[in-house]
Write a protein that holds these residues in place. Structure first.
Motif, PDB file in Angstrom:
ATOM      1  N   TRP A  60       0.863  -1.180   0.000  1.00 51.59           N
ATOM      2  CA  TRP A  60       0.000   0.000   0.000  1.00 51.59           C
ATOM      3  C   TRP A  60       0.901   1.232   0.000  1.00 51.59           C
ATOM      4  CZ3 TRP A  60      -4.910   1.390  -0.862  1.00 51.59           C
ATOM      5  CH2 TRP A  60      -5.313   2.655  -0.450  1.00 51.59           C
ATOM      6  N   LEU A  74      -3.997  -4.084   4.727  1.00 54.67           N
ATOM      7  CA  LEU A  74      -5.007  -3.369   5.512  1.00 54.67           C
ATOM      8  C   LEU A  74      -6.133  -4.306   5.929  1.00 54.67           C
ATOM      9  CD1 LEU A  74      -5.242  -0.208   3.214  1.00 54.67           C
ATOM     10  CD2 LEU A  74      -3.582  -0.711   5.024  1.00 54.67           C
ATOM     11  N   SER A  78      -7.017  -5.397   9.762  1.00 53.56           N
ATOM     12  CA  SER A  78      -8.354  -5.254  10.358  1.00 53.56           C
ATOM     13  C   SER A  78      -8.832  -6.581  10.943  1.00 53.56           C
ATOM     14  CB  SER A  78      -9.349  -4.772   9.293  1.00 53.56           C
ATOM     15  OG  SER A  78      -9.017  -3.484   8.843  1.00 53.56           O
ATOM     16  N   ASN A 232      -0.088   1.988  12.807  1.00 53.40           N
ATOM     17  CA  ASN A 232      -0.347   2.395  11.408  1.00 53.40           C
ATOM     18  C   ASN A 232       0.755   1.984  10.441  1.00 53.40           C
ATOM     19  OD1 ASN A 232      -2.903   3.654  11.693  1.00 53.40           O
ATOM     20  ND2 ASN A 232      -1.899   5.352  12.726  1.00 53.40           N
ATOM     21  N   ALA A 234       1.450  -0.275   7.321  1.00 59.14           N
ATOM     22  CA  ALA A 234       0.697  -1.023   6.299  1.00 59.14           C
ATOM     23  C   ALA A 234       1.511  -2.226   5.833  1.00 59.14           C
ATOM     24  CB  ALA A 234       0.345  -0.108   5.141  1.00 59.14           C
ATOM     25  N   ARG A 245      -2.113  -1.863  10.510  1.00 62.25           N
ATOM     26  CA  ARG A 245      -2.960  -0.763  10.043  1.00 62.25           C
ATOM     27  C   ARG A 245      -4.282  -1.329   9.565  1.00 62.25           C
ATOM     28  NH1 ARG A 245      -1.281   4.100   5.858  1.00 62.25           N
ATOM     29  NH2 ARG A 245      -2.274   5.705   7.107  1.00 62.25           N
ATOM     30  N   THR A 246      -5.370  -0.695   9.959  1.00 67.44           N
ATOM     31  CA  THR A 246      -6.696  -1.171   9.577  1.00 67.44           C
ATOM     32  C   THR A 246      -7.226  -0.362   8.394  1.00 67.44           C
ATOM     33  OG1 THR A 246      -7.849   0.336  11.067  1.00 67.44           O
ATOM     34  CG2 THR A 246      -7.154  -1.785  11.979  1.00 67.44           C
ATOM     35  N   MET A 247      -8.285  -0.871   7.787  1.00 69.93           N
ATOM     36  CA  MET A 247      -8.890  -0.184   6.642  1.00 69.93           C
ATOM     37  C   MET A 247      -9.508   1.147   7.061  1.00 69.93           C
ATOM     38  SD  MET A 247     -10.583  -3.306   4.439  1.00 69.93           S
ATOM     39  CE  MET A 247     -11.493  -4.004   5.793  1.00 69.93           C
ATOM     40  N   THR A 250      -6.892   3.773   7.666  1.00 65.42           N
ATOM     41  CA  THR A 250      -6.306   4.254   6.413  1.00 65.42           C
ATOM     42  C   THR A 250      -7.180   5.323   5.770  1.00 65.42           C
ATOM     43  OG1 THR A 250      -5.299   2.089   6.055  1.00 65.42           O
ATOM     44  CG2 THR A 250      -5.491   3.534   4.137  1.00 65.42           C
TER      45      THR A 250
END
Length: 295
Positions: A60, A74, A78, A232, A234, A245-247, A250
């Motif tokens: 990403w 991501l 999550s 955070n 990715a 890092r989650t969606m 982001t």
């Protein structure tokens, strides 16, 4: 007098019914508009960027040349944080709900119920800040990691945030079981714990599954807290003891800096579509399970 009231009452009832119907239709209309806008913006990405690369690329890097919009790290971030949160929240939530509904005296039950509902009202940004100054240093010290901004921190905080939803709904499900079930089990010689384990929990299972599903929805949709304490990074997570890092994080972190109409901008909406589909599948699964149990 009676003959005068009846027509006015009917008119009032008619107006209220139509107002409720209009409010319901209006809410559906707005949801449809939001979904159409989400599709319009998100699907624009795939005119330039292949869907297969979006789903399978492990990079990403939205501002590199060439850019990479791989959602896989991501998505896995999550899922890792969500599963970690459920691993903590579900057994603890069941235990607390059983204690509140069946074990605690009435005066303590009201205090605990009110406290649990109060916890749900705390803004997530406040919980994220508390986690940043208390939980993150503690995780770093206990697990001897380079930083406390890890998936574990996010899972613990999300479990805490999902607990009020899970406990409150499970408590309602347990209380909805008719007292005749309790009396019948005790009359047959079962102990209180046997009655809870073998009678109440199976009878309330549909409501408890719904509580867990709503807890999943609460966890996977959370943004601010996870953005503050998960690091955070990715990268594809191989352990919860590393930054993830989650969606949602982001979208929140990058939407402000993405140029409107760029591939980066469309990619963030594409992540939104994926989140929508995941939530839809979770809700449909819960619905089918609950209907199956009722049959």
């Amino acid at each position: 007098m009676e003959s005068v009231r009846k027509p006015s009452a009917k008119v009032l009832e008619f107006v209220i019914e139509k107002a409720i119907f209009a409010a319901g239709m209006l809410s559906i209309f707005f949801v449809v508009l939001i979904f159409i806008f989400l599709l319009k913006e998100g699907l624009s990405l795939f005119a330039e960027y292949p869907l297969g690369r979006f789903l399978t690329d492990h990079r990403w890097y939205p501002i590199s040349k060439p850019p990479h919009f791989g959602v896989l790290p991501l998505l896995l971030g999550s899922l890792a944080v969500t599963l970690g949160a459920l691993f903590l929240a579900v057994p603890l939530g069941i235990s607390v709900a059983i204690f509140i509904a069946e074990v605690a005296p009435s005066w303590l039950r009201e205090i605990l119920k009110t406290t649990v509902e109060f916890l749900a009202a705390i803004p997530s940004i406040v919980l994220g800040f508390i986690g940043l100054v208390t939980l993150v240093p503690l995780v770093k010290q206990i697990f001897h990691t380079p930083t406390g901004l890890t998936g574990v921190s996010g899972s613990i905080m999300l479990a805490f945030m999902a607990m009020p939803t899970i406990v409150s709904m499970m408590d309602d499900a347990l209380r909805a079981v008719p007292n005749s079930y309790r009396a019948g089990a005790l009359a047959l010689g079962a102990t209180k714990w046997q009655m809870i384990w073998r009678v109440l929990l199976p009878a309330a299972s549909s409501g408890m599954v719904a509580a867990v599903m709503l807890g999943i929805g609460r966890v996977i949709g959370e943004t601010m807290a996870v953005m503050m304490i998960t690091g955070n990074a990715a990268n594809i997570p191989t352990s919860l003891l590393q930054p993830v890092r989650t969606m949602t994080a982001t979208i929140a972190a990058e939407m402000g800096e993405a140029v409107q109409g760029s591939d980066h901008y469309y990619a963030l909406f594409a992540i939104g579509i994926l989140l929508f589909l995941i939530t839809f599948v979770i809700n449909m699964t819960a619905s089918f399970f609950i209907k199956g149990r009722r049959k």
